[in-house]
Write an enzyme that holds these catalytic residues in place. Sequence first.
Site, mmCIF file in Angstrom:
data_model
loop_
_atom_site.group_PDB
_atom_site.id
_atom_site.type_symbol
_atom_site.label_atom_id
_atom_site.label_comp_id
_atom_site.label_asym_id
_atom_site.label_seq_id
_atom_site.Cartn_x
_atom_site.Cartn_y
_atom_site.Cartn_z
ATOM 1 N N HIS A 208 -86.458 5.493 72.494
ATOM 2 C CA HIS A 208 -85.097 5.269 72.011
ATOM 3 C C HIS A 208 -84.979 3.992 71.190
ATOM 4 O O HIS A 208 -84.053 3.860 70.388
ATOM 5 C CB HIS A 208 -84.119 5.255 73.186
ATOM 6 C CG HIS A 208 -83.811 6.619 73.703
ATOM 7 N ND1 HIS A 208 -82.576 6.968 74.221
ATOM 8 C CD2 HIS A 208 -84.564 7.745 73.768
ATOM 9 C CE1 HIS A 208 -82.598 8.238 74.589
ATOM 10 N NE2 HIS A 208 -83.802 8.725 74.325
ATOM 11 N N HIS B 98 -91.859 15.257 77.159
ATOM 12 C CA HIS B 98 -91.306 15.946 78.323
ATOM 13 C C HIS B 98 -92.386 16.408 79.297
ATOM 14 O O HIS B 98 -92.091 17.115 80.260
ATOM 15 C CB HIS B 98 -90.430 17.111 77.877
ATOM 16 C CG HIS B 98 -89.166 16.662 77.221
ATOM 17 N ND1 HIS B 98 -88.195 17.527 76.756
ATOM 18 C CD2 HIS B 98 -88.694 15.412 76.947
ATOM 19 C CE1 HIS B 98 -87.207 16.835 76.216
ATOM 20 N NE2 HIS B 98 -87.490 15.548 76.319
#
Length: 756
Positions: A92, A285
Site C-alpha cells: 500500500h 494473496h
Amino acid sequence: MSTESKCPFNHAAGGGTTNRDWWPKQLNLKILHQHSSLSDPMGEDFDYAKEFKSLDFEAVKQDLRDVMTRSQDWWPADFGHYGPLFIRMAWHSAGTYRTGDGRGGAGAGQQRFAPLNSWPDNVSLDKARRLIWPVKQKYGRKISWADLIVLTGNVALESMGFKTFGFSGGRPDVWEPEEDVYWGSETTWLGGEERYGAQKKMQQPGDGTLVAEPENHANEESRTASGERNLENPLAAVQMGLIYVNPEGPEGVPDPVASARDIRETFGRMAMNDEETVALIAGGHAFGKTHGAGPADNVGPEPEAAGLEQQGFGWSNKFGTGKGGDTITSGLEVTWTSTPTQWSNEYLENLFAFDWELTKSPAGAHQWTPKNGAGAGKIPDAHDPSKRHAPSMLTSDLALRFDPAYEQISRRFLANPEQLADAFARAWFKLTHRDMGPLARYLGPETPTEELLWQDPIPDVTHPLVDDQDVAALKGKILDSGLSVSQLVSTAWAAASTFRGSDKRGGANGGRLRLAPQKDWAVNQPAQLANVLSTLESIQSEFNAAQSNGKKVSIADLIVLAGSAGVEQAAKNAGQQVTVPFTAGRADASQEQTDVESFSFLEPIADGFRNYQKGRYKVSAESLLVDKAQLLTLTAPEMTVLLGGLRVLNINVGQSKHGVFTDKPETLTNDFFKNLLDMAVEWKATSGANDTFEARDRKTGEVKWTGSRVDLVFGSHAQLRAISEVYGSADAQERFVKDFVAVWTKVMNLDRFDLA
C-alpha cells in the site's frame, strides 16, 4: 462567567477563514514550496545515501525477521506471524504510484502522513508501522522510513519462504504531507462519483452464484458494467481512499467480470500488464487474511481524526477485544489458503477447485464461499487453534478466474508454479521500485544486476569525456551551424523538461529525444527537431571521428551543450557575457532500451514554458503550468524567471507570438516582465474561452502584444506579480540573466543523479 468565556483568544495562529475559503479557485503556489529545510529536521548537510551505505544491512534484516514472529499483546499477529500485515504495508505504500504523472509510490514514506495514513484502505497499517518502530529507532538516520517500509515487506516475503528478486535502498524521507498529489475531488471516503462523472451507476446482479465452468462467462457482457467506466486521469483508484479497486466489486456490486475491468485499468495505470497483475494478486494473496469480524460501526475515527491520547493510532475498535480475532479492517473476512504464513500455489488451487457462491462477512460485506459447504475445515483460524474454516475469496479474486485473459494466465501459473514465483518476484520488485528512477539512485547489496526495461536503462559511460577546450570548440561549431538560438534552446528544453521529480523519469540523459516516441510528439515540432538533430549528429560524428584517444561526445550531451550555447549567445545579444555551467557524462540509450508505451506517459498535455496545450481541459492553463513546474522541482521564483526568459528566447511551439513581449527575440532581456507590467497598455480577452488576450495601447488602441492565460497570470496573480516586479525593475537585467542561467542549468541536470 467561565474562565473559557473570558478568554479573548478564540483562534491560534493560522486559523480562521483562509484565502482558499474566500477564493477556492485561486492558483495554488504552495505546492512549489514543499519539503524545504524549514520542515526537515535532518539539516541541509544530511547525506542519506552516505548514511545508508554505512548501514549493517544484514543486521537490519535479522532484526526485522525477529519482529515477524514476536507477537505483541497490543496487536496480536495473525497466525503468529506479522509477515502478511507487513506485505500489505509495503504494497500500500508503493501501490499509490500512477503512471499519468508519476506521483504516489513508496519513494518518500508518505504513508506516515495525511491523507494516506488515514485512508480507509490503510486501516491497521498504523499498527504495522508502530511494530517496526523499534527497528527504525535502533538504526535512526541510517535507514529512512520509506526504505524500511519496503524492506520490511521484502523480509516478510523471505521469512515465509519466498525468494525475492532483490531490494534497493535510496528513498530519502520527507517530513510533511505532499500537497501536489491529486487524489480526486470526492469529499467523502470511498466516494467515486467525481472520478467517473455522471456515468451509469452499477446495478446489483440478480444471481449471486458463479458456476465452475468459465466458458459460461467468457463471452458474456457483465450485467453490472454495461457501458465503459471512464476513470479520471491521472487517478489510478476507483474510489477515494482506496489503493486500487473495491474488493467487493465496482461500487460494492459483486460482479467478478466487472471487477476485472476495474483491476485492469487501475493496475495498468500503475504500469502493470495482465501477467504482472495476476502475479501480484495471486502472489500477495498466498499470504494472510482480511478482517471483518463485526459491523463497521464499531470502528472509531481514522488517525488524523482520533484523539491525542491515541498517539497517532486510529480506527479504535469496540467490537469484542478490538484486536486479534475481533479485528475489523476492510470489513471482509477472507482467508485464501491453509498455509497463510508460507509461500505456496494454494491460492490458485483453491480459486479453481471450487464452485463459488456469494455470501456476506460478519460485517455485511460481499464475499464468496465454496458451494454446498465444500472445503469446510480446510483453513486454520488466525487466533484460535480450535477453529477451522472453509476457504473464501473476494470478488476481485474471482476476476482472475472469470475474465478470459486473466483466467488464461492464472491457469498457466496454476500448472507452472515456478512461473508464478518468478513473475511475482519481478512484479513485486517493480511495484516497490517503480518510482525510484534510474539505477544511479539504487543502493545496497541486494540491488539486482539484471537490466530491466521499465527502469529506462542508460548505457554506462566507458570513454573519456570532453574537456573545457573541447566544450568551447563544440559550442563554436554549434553556433556556426546555422541553427538559431530558439532552435538550440527549444531542443535542449524538449529533452530536459520531460523530467518528473515525482518518479525521477525523463530528462536529457539517454538522448531519447531522438527516439520514438519523443521525436514524434507534436510539442517537440518533429520537422524542426529532425533538422536540429541531424545537424548536431553531424557535429558529433565529426568530433568523435577526429579523436585518437577514444574520447567521445554523446548526442545527449551535445543537445544540452547546444542549449547552453544558445543561452550564452542570447545573453551576449543583450550585452552580457555569461558561461552556462556544463558537465559532460550523459550517454545515449538505444530504441531497444526504450519502452515506447511507457515513455508515452511523459508526453506533456501542456507545457506553459512553450505556451503549448495539446487540447482543452477543465484545469486552467496556469494550473497546468504550476503542475509542470512542480514536477520540474521549481520554486515560484524559478518558474517565473525561467518562463520570462524562455519567452524572449522565442521557443513557443509553432513560433506563436503569445507572450513574446519583446521586439528583440533571441536576446536574453527582462522585456517580458517590463512589458507585461507596462501600465500604458490594457489587456482584453480575444476568445470566448478567455484563453487568449491582446494588449492595446491605452491612447492609440494599437495592438502591442498577445498572450495566453499562462502569460497573463504573472501580472494577475498577486504573488507572481510581486516576483515579476523584481525582474521587471530598471536594475534587474543582470540579476535576471544570472537567475535564468541558474535555473536553466538546474533543469538540464535534474536527471544527473550520477553527479550527486
